[in-house]
Design a protein around this motif. Structure first.
Motif, PDB file in Angstrom:
ATOM      1  N   ALA A  81       0.840  -1.211   0.000  1.00  0.00           N
ATOM      2  CA  ALA A  81       0.000   0.000   0.000  1.00  0.00           C
ATOM      3  C   ALA A  81       0.872   1.257   0.000  1.00  0.00           C
ATOM      4  N   PHE A  91       1.023   4.027  -2.916  1.00  0.00           N
ATOM      5  CA  PHE A  91       0.720   5.434  -2.601  1.00  0.00           C
ATOM      6  C   PHE A  91       1.845   6.347  -3.082  1.00  0.00           C
ATOM      7  N   HIS A 134      -1.385  -3.083  -5.827  1.00  0.00           N
ATOM      8  CA  HIS A 134      -2.799  -3.182  -5.419  1.00  0.00           C
ATOM      9  C   HIS A 134      -3.239  -4.645  -5.332  1.00  0.00           C
ATOM     10  N   ARG A 190      -4.855   6.187   3.481  1.00  0.00           N
ATOM     11  CA  ARG A 190      -4.326   6.461   2.138  1.00  0.00           C
ATOM     12  C   ARG A 190      -5.247   6.073   0.994  1.00  0.00           C
ATOM     13  N   PHE A 191      -6.157   5.125   1.257  1.00  0.00           N
ATOM     14  CA  PHE A 191      -7.064   4.672   0.193  1.00  0.00           C
ATOM     15  C   PHE A 191      -8.507   4.674   0.702  1.00  0.00           C
ATOM     16  N   LEU A 247     -11.237   2.701  -1.055  1.00  0.00           N
ATOM     17  CA  LEU A 247     -11.026   1.268  -1.324  1.00  0.00           C
ATOM     18  C   LEU A 247     -12.191   0.398  -0.851  1.00  0.00           C
TER      19      LEU A 247
END
Ligand code: GSF
Length: 204
Positions: free
Chosen positions: A104, A108, A128, A170-171, A174
């Protein structure tokens, strides 16, 4: 003890959660390992955070090494079992959780810190894929259990919680909770612990 780290690093958070669960005192020295004048490089040849400066005997680095050391400092809330099968299983949990963080963080950085002309979409997709495969693996391994190793909290849960928290940071789009209800339940439970609430990263 002093801990050199940033508030967004999931590896630093893992260490800070362990410090809190073990009720160990420390001073946090904020550092941006990517920035000029980074402190971590003064103590860690790899220039990475977290880096733990012990009172007399130098510095330790890599979160896995640091948490193992911290667990020896106090019998309060043992987080890593003694040598044997159970310990190896905890280490495997930590390896997959750290691997999710690695993939991850790499995705990023490539997406948000590298100039667009230099980005490699295949490489980002590969990272990913690792995140998704890691989540599926952890979901299956956790199953209906209360915690990763059964009924008690241990380092495995802390590593998994730190990795999931990093995905949220960060996601945010998701939606990893959708396909991973067992992990979602674990994260919800962990997020009520003071060790998790006090180390929650600031909003990105
Ligand atoms: C990873 C530490 C790391 O990549 C550990 O401690 O568990 N395996 C190590 N830290 C990053 C910050 S972050 O992505 O959380 C770091 O310090 N990177 C600076 C660099 O120069 O690579």
């Amino acid at each position: 003890m002093k801990l050199i780290g940033s508030l967004t690093s999931p590896y630093v958070r893992k260490v800070r959660i362990v410090l809190a669960e073990k009720k160990l005192d420390y001073e946090l020295i904020l550092d941006d390992p990517w920035g000029p004048g980074a402190r971590a490089a003064e103590h860690n040849p790899l220039g990475k955070v977290p880096c733990l400066i012990m009172d007399e005997s130098g510095a330790l680095f890599d979160s896995r090494v640091i948490v193992e050391y911290l667990d020896t400092l106090s019998p309060v809330g043992r987080l890593i079992p003694p040598p044997g099968r159970e310990r190896i299983e905890v280490k495997r949990w930590e390896a997959v959780a750290d691997g999710v963080m690695d993939a991850a963080a790499a995705a990023f950085l490539e997406t948000h810190r590298r100039p667009e002309s230099q980005r490699n979409p295949d490489w980002i997709a590969r990272q990913h894929q690792k995140v998704h495969a890691g989540l599926d693996y952890m979901e299956q391994l956790l199953g209906e259990q209360s915690y990763c190793m059964g009924v008690n909290l241990c380092l495995a849960d802390i590593a998994v919680g730190a990795a999931l928290g990093y995905l949220d940071l960060r996601f945010p789009g998701l939606d990893w909770r959708a396909g991973h209800p067992h992990l979602a339940r674990l994260a919800e439970k962990l997020d009520t612990r003071p060790s998790f609430t006090t180390t929650r990263p600031p909003a990105a």
